[in-house]
Design an enzyme around this catalytic site. Structure first.
Site, PDB file in Angstrom:
ATOM      1  N   LYS A   1       0.944  -1.240   0.270  1.00 53.76           N
ATOM      2  CA  LYS A   1       0.469   0.272  -0.085  1.00 53.76           C
ATOM      3  C   LYS A   1       0.910   1.273  -0.305  1.00 53.76           C
ATOM      4  O   LYS A   1       0.233   2.259  -0.651  1.00 53.76           O
ATOM      5  CB  LYS A   1      -0.615   0.071   1.293  1.00 53.76           C
ATOM      6  CG  LYS A   1      -2.412  -0.675   1.041  1.00 53.76           C
ATOM      7  CD  LYS A   1      -2.958   0.080   2.557  1.00 53.76           C
ATOM      8  CE  LYS A   1      -2.540  -0.842   3.657  1.00 53.76           C
ATOM      9  NZ  LYS A   1      -2.177  -0.375   4.671  1.00 53.76           N
TER      10      LYS A   1
ATOM     11  N   ARG B   1     -10.821   1.801   8.045  1.00 57.99           N
ATOM     12  CA  ARG B   1      -9.958   0.747   8.636  1.00 57.99           C
ATOM     13  C   ARG B   1     -11.377   0.179   8.685  1.00 57.99           C
ATOM     14  O   ARG B   1     -12.036  -1.111   9.511  1.00 57.99           O
ATOM     15  CB  ARG B   1      -9.066   0.889   9.346  1.00 57.99           C
ATOM     16  CG  ARG B   1      -7.878   1.378   9.566  1.00 57.99           C
ATOM     17  CD  ARG B   1      -7.016  -0.189   9.398  1.00 57.99           C
ATOM     18  NE  ARG B   1      -5.819  -0.288   9.727  1.00 57.99           N
ATOM     19  CZ  ARG B   1      -4.197   0.184   8.748  1.00 57.99           C
ATOM     20  NH1 ARG B   1      -4.899   1.806   8.190  1.00 57.99           N
ATOM     21  NH2 ARG B   1      -3.706   0.183   9.799  1.00 57.99           N
TER      22      ARG B   1
ATOM     23  N   ARG C   1      10.727  -5.768   5.814  1.00 52.86           N
ATOM     24  CA  ARG C   1      11.072  -4.182   5.642  1.00 52.86           C
ATOM     25  C   ARG C   1      11.900  -2.624   6.718  1.00 52.86           C
ATOM     26  O   ARG C   1      11.907  -3.554   7.702  1.00 52.86           O
ATOM     27  CB  ARG C   1       9.526  -3.579   5.297  1.00 52.86           C
ATOM     28  CG  ARG C   1       8.528  -3.432   6.445  1.00 52.86           C
ATOM     29  CD  ARG C   1       7.122  -2.981   6.013  1.00 52.86           C
ATOM     30  NE  ARG C   1       6.004  -3.918   6.681  1.00 52.86           N
ATOM     31  CZ  ARG C   1       4.837  -2.438   6.805  1.00 52.86           C
ATOM     32  NH1 ARG C   1       4.384  -2.574   5.383  1.00 52.86           N
ATOM     33  NH2 ARG C   1       4.233  -2.771   7.705  1.00 52.86           N
TER      34      ARG C   1
ATOM     35  N   ARG D   1       9.957  -0.971  11.994  1.00 50.11           N
ATOM     36  CA  ARG D   1       8.559  -0.873  12.229  1.00 50.11           C
ATOM     37  C   ARG D   1       8.715  -0.870  13.510  1.00 50.11           C
ATOM     38  O   ARG D   1       8.589  -2.660  13.785  1.00 50.11           O
ATOM     39  CB  ARG D   1       7.461  -0.441  11.602  1.00 50.11           C
ATOM     40  CG  ARG D   1       7.584   0.362  10.686  1.00 50.11           C
ATOM     41  CD  ARG D   1       6.347   0.651   9.632  1.00 50.11           C
ATOM     42  NE  ARG D   1       5.014   0.357  10.684  1.00 50.11           N
ATOM     43  CZ  ARG D   1       3.565   0.388   9.606  1.00 50.11           C
ATOM     44  NH1 ARG D   1       3.886   1.382   8.507  1.00 50.11           N
ATOM     45  NH2 ARG D   1       3.272  -0.184  10.596  1.00 50.11           N
TER      46      ARG D   1
ATOM     47  N   ARG E   1      -2.485  -7.925  13.877  1.00 51.39           N
ATOM     48  CA  ARG E   1      -2.372  -6.915  12.902  1.00 51.39           C
ATOM     49  C   ARG E   1      -3.657  -7.377  12.113  1.00 51.39           C
ATOM     50  O   ARG E   1      -4.887  -6.826  10.841  1.00 51.39           O
ATOM     51  CB  ARG E   1      -1.255  -6.406  12.466  1.00 51.39           C
ATOM     52  CG  ARG E   1      -0.728  -5.296  13.511  1.00 51.39           C
ATOM     53  CD  ARG E   1       0.187  -4.390  12.940  1.00 51.39           C
ATOM     54  NE  ARG E   1       0.087  -3.441  12.280  1.00 51.39           N
ATOM     55  CZ  ARG E   1       1.321  -3.744  11.046  1.00 51.39           C
ATOM     56  NH1 ARG E   1       2.830  -4.283  10.934  1.00 51.39           N
ATOM     57  NH2 ARG E   1       1.504  -2.351   9.935  1.00 51.39           N
TER      58      ARG E   1
HETATM   59  P1  AMP Z   1      -0.538   1.421   9.090  1.00 51.48           P
HETATM   60  O1  AMP Z   1       1.030   2.433   8.997  1.00 51.48           O
HETATM   61  O2  AMP Z   1      -1.317   1.897   8.471  1.00 51.48           O
HETATM   62  O3  AMP Z   1      -0.641  -0.417   8.914  1.00 51.48           O
HETATM   63  O4  AMP Z   1      -0.782   2.060  10.366  1.00 51.48           O
HETATM   64  C1  AMP Z   1       0.351   1.396  11.586  1.00 51.48           C
HETATM   65  C2  AMP Z   1      -1.069   1.495  12.781  1.00 51.48           C
HETATM   66  O5  AMP Z   1      -1.504   2.788  12.772  1.00 51.48           O
HETATM   67  C3  AMP Z   1      -1.998   0.749  13.000  1.00 51.48           C
HETATM   68  O6  AMP Z   1      -1.583  -0.596  13.435  1.00 51.48           O
HETATM   69  C4  AMP Z   1      -3.061   1.311  14.349  1.00 51.48           C
HETATM   70  O7  AMP Z   1      -2.312   1.527  15.616  1.00 51.48           O
HETATM   71  C5  AMP Z   1      -3.405   2.815  13.863  1.00 51.48           C
HETATM   72  N1  AMP Z   1      -3.449   2.945  12.355  1.00 51.48           N
HETATM   73  C6  AMP Z   1      -3.969   3.830  11.212  1.00 51.48           C
HETATM   74  N2  AMP Z   1      -4.433   3.824  10.541  1.00 51.48           N
HETATM   75  C7  AMP Z   1      -5.683   3.850  11.521  1.00 51.48           C
HETATM   76  C8  AMP Z   1      -6.974   4.255  11.226  1.00 51.48           C
HETATM   77  N3  AMP Z   1      -7.380   3.869   9.871  1.00 51.48           N
HETATM   78  N4  AMP Z   1      -8.537   3.636  12.399  1.00 51.48           N
HETATM   79  C9  AMP Z   1      -7.422   2.941  13.642  1.00 51.48           C
HETATM   80  N5  AMP Z   1      -5.834   3.307  13.619  1.00 51.48           N
HETATM   81  C10 AMP Z   1      -5.113   3.338  12.354  1.00 51.48           C
END
Ligand code: AMP
Length: 225
Positions: free
Chosen positions: A13, A88, A127, A160, A171
């Protein structure tokens, strides 16, 4: 044009959104990157979000909705935007529907990157991400020119802390459980599933081909008569 890019952690993504942002001249907004930036800056929002991210749990809808609206009100979003990692939950999707209608924005075009679980685990555990521009690298197949350093800005690359296998499995489960219904919310209409288990270039080419007619349609719709 409004593009929503869906896909589990490690589906590509982040990489595709950067390419699409450049191609269509719209900002790519990652709510995950925004939250990490808030944590790094030590804001009160960041303090609230930190433990959620460390556990791999979603932060509350309210927190992320407010943060997103503030971002969408910046002038660079006037010509459209791409969202990566949002919505989400069904509640976030409903919130976005309301926002889009209220602002008279075009119907979002939804792209869903599909990748098998074992590939996702392999990708996330190898990554690295630039600590400054958030560009994604991979120690297996997309190494930086200089080890540990971002090609674009020379900043250090970091893993990360939510990319460990256990946290990633959590996740992924969370993604399936919560995002399944969100995808169902968008199926039909402008919904495009894409096989993400291919090279970056192949996936990008397919998304471009899929999006061009929809983007043209949405540009016509918005052009002055
Ligand atoms: P990502 O980088 O998109 O995988 O997001 C990393 C973390 O940020 C996720 O595991 C959530 O803890 C939080 N997060 C990101 N986007 C959202 C969202 N739209 N709603 C809730 N939590 C989010």
């Amino acid at each position: 044009v409004v593009i929503l890019l869906f896909g589990p952690p490690g589906s590509g993504k982040g990489t595709q959104s950067r390419l699409l942002s450049a191609k269509f001249g719209i900002p790519a907004i990652s709510t995950g990157d925004m939250l990490r930036a808030e944590i790094e800056a030590g804001t009160s929002l960041g303090d609230t979000a930190e433990s959620f991210l460390a556990r791999g749990d979603l932060v509350t809808d309210e927190l992320v909705n407010q943060m997103l609206v503030k971002r969408l009100e910046q002038p660079d979003c006037d010509g459209g935007f791409l969202l990566d990692g949002y919505p989400r939950t069904v509640q976030q999707a409903a919130f976005l529907d309301h926002y889009v209608t209220e602002k008279g924005l075009p119907t979002p075009i939804v792209v869903h990157l599909d990748v098998p679980t074992d590939v996702l685990i392999r990708r996330t555990s190898s990554r690295l991400q630039c600590s400054k521009c958030h560009r994604i690298y991979n120690i297996l197949h997309k190494r930086p020119n200089q080890s540990g350093i971002c090609d674009a800005d020379g900043a250090p690359l970091v893993a990360r802390n939510d990319d460990g296998e256990e946290v990633v499995r959590g996740r992924l489960n969370g993604y399936r459980k919560l995002t399944g219904p969100v995808l169902a919310h968008y199926t039909g209409g402008n919904y495009y599933p894409v096989d993400g288990n291919r090279s970056t270039e192949e996936v990008f080419r397919e998304i471009q081909t899929l999006l061009e007619p929809a983007v043209a349609k949405s540009a016509n719709r918005n052009s002055p008569r």
